[in-house]
Design a protein around this motif. Structure first.
Motif, PDB file in Angstrom:
ATOM      1  N   LEU A   3       0.862  -1.169   0.000  1.00  0.00           N
ATOM      2  CA  LEU A   3       0.000   0.000   0.000  1.00  0.00           C
ATOM      3  C   LEU A   3       0.903   1.224   0.000  1.00  0.00           C
ATOM      4  N   GLN A   4       0.723   2.079  -0.990  1.00  0.00           N
ATOM      5  CA  GLN A   4       1.570   3.261  -1.153  1.00  0.00           C
ATOM      6  C   GLN A   4       0.740   4.506  -0.911  1.00  0.00           C
ATOM      7  N   ALA A   5       1.042   5.184   0.204  1.00  0.00           N
ATOM      8  CA  ALA A   5       0.322   6.405   0.557  1.00  0.00           C
ATOM      9  C   ALA A   5       1.054   7.627   0.022  1.00  0.00           C
ATOM     10  N   SER A   6       0.288   8.630  -0.337  1.00  0.00           N
ATOM     11  CA  SER A   6       0.867   9.879  -0.835  1.00  0.00           C
ATOM     12  C   SER A   6      -0.096  11.028  -0.573  1.00  0.00           C
ATOM     13  N   GLY A   7       0.412  12.255  -0.750  1.00  0.00           N
ATOM     14  CA  GLY A   7      -0.443  13.425  -0.663  1.00  0.00           C
ATOM     15  C   GLY A   7      -0.284  14.273   0.572  1.00  0.00           C
ATOM     16  N   GLY A   8       0.547  13.832   1.507  1.00  0.00           N
ATOM     17  CA  GLY A   8       0.743  14.629   2.706  1.00  0.00           C
ATOM     18  C   GLY A   8       1.549  15.889   2.420  1.00  0.00           C
ATOM     19  N   GLY A   9       1.646  16.736   3.431  1.00  0.00           N
ATOM     20  CA  GLY A   9       2.418  17.963   3.260  1.00  0.00           C
ATOM     21  C   GLY A   9       2.116  18.967   4.353  1.00  0.00           C
ATOM     22  N   LEU A  10       2.586  20.184   4.115  1.00  0.00           N
ATOM     23  CA  LEU A  10       2.370  21.293   5.042  1.00  0.00           C
ATOM     24  C   LEU A  10       1.236  22.161   4.518  1.00  0.00           C
ATOM     25  N   VAL A  11       0.283  22.455   5.372  1.00  0.00           N
ATOM     26  CA  VAL A  11      -0.860  23.264   4.973  1.00  0.00           C
ATOM     27  C   VAL A  11      -1.233  24.194   6.120  1.00  0.00           C
ATOM     28  N   GLN A  12      -1.766  25.345   5.779  1.00  0.00           N
ATOM     29  CA  GLN A  12      -2.186  26.292   6.809  1.00  0.00           C
ATOM     30  C   GLN A  12      -3.525  25.874   7.410  1.00  0.00           C
ATOM     31  N   PRO A  13      -3.783  26.281   8.629  1.00  0.00           N
ATOM     32  CA  PRO A  13      -5.109  25.999   9.220  1.00  0.00           C
ATOM     33  C   PRO A  13      -6.229  26.491   8.303  1.00  0.00           C
ATOM     34  N   GLY A  14      -7.251  25.666   8.183  1.00  0.00           N
ATOM     35  CA  GLY A  14      -8.355  25.973   7.289  1.00  0.00           C
ATOM     36  C   GLY A  14      -8.162  25.457   5.885  1.00  0.00           C
ATOM     37  N   GLY A  15      -6.978  24.959   5.590  1.00  0.00           N
ATOM     38  CA  GLY A  15      -6.680  24.459   4.260  1.00  0.00           C
ATOM     39  C   GLY A  15      -7.162  23.040   4.036  1.00  0.00           C
ATOM     40  N   SER A  16      -6.810  22.527   2.861  1.00  0.00           N
ATOM     41  CA  SER A  16      -7.252  21.183   2.461  1.00  0.00           C
ATOM     42  C   SER A  16      -6.095  20.371   1.913  1.00  0.00           C
ATOM     43  N   LEU A  17      -6.218  19.081   2.053  1.00  0.00           N
ATOM     44  CA  LEU A  17      -5.290  18.132   1.457  1.00  0.00           C
ATOM     45  C   LEU A  17      -6.069  16.893   1.054  1.00  0.00           C
ATOM     46  N   ARG A  18      -5.543  16.197   0.056  1.00  0.00           N
ATOM     47  CA  ARG A  18      -6.133  14.930  -0.354  1.00  0.00           C
ATOM     48  C   ARG A  18      -5.057  13.857  -0.306  1.00  0.00           C
TER      49      ARG A  18
END
Length: 113
Positions: A3-18
């Motif tokens: 299982l290969q996970a991806s998409g993480g990162g640094l985001v500001q409060p209120g932001g979005s990530l997938r």
């Protein structure tokens, strides 16, 4: 099985990530998949779980903000995260159940201004 996970990162409060988690080596389309997370100094907690029919359940802390989905043709599970908060900062791990539980390698999500 991988299982290969991806998409993480640094985001500001209120932001979005997938986040995405692609499985290979076995067909998970008929099996449950999901996401856990682990913040520093805390136990791993279930974030979201999705069954093969698309029914899902969520941790109370993410209800209304996170959405789990899956593409069975791609053997992939997703976690759409919106209205992110600093307390969502953690390493996120995907999993899939195929006789046993298989885990992805984890992807870091950091919510900070």
């Amino acid at each position: 099985v991988q299982l290969q996970a991806s998409g993480g990162g640094l985001v500001q409060p209120g932001g979005s990530l997938r986040l995405s988690c692609a499985a290979s080596g076995s067909d998970f389309s008929s099996n449950p998949m999901g996401w856990y997370r682990q913040a520093p100094g805390k136990q791993r907690e279930l974030v979201a779980h999705i069954n093969s029919d698309g029914s899902a359940n969520y941790a109370d802390s993410v209800k209304g903000r996170f959405t789990i989905s899956r593409d069975n043709a791609k053997n992939t599970v997703y976690l759409q995260m919106t209205s992110l908060k600093p307390e969502d900062t953690a390493v996120y791990y995907c999993y899939g159940v195929f006789h046993v539980v298989y885990w992805g390698q984890g992807t870091q999500v950091t919510v900070s201004s």
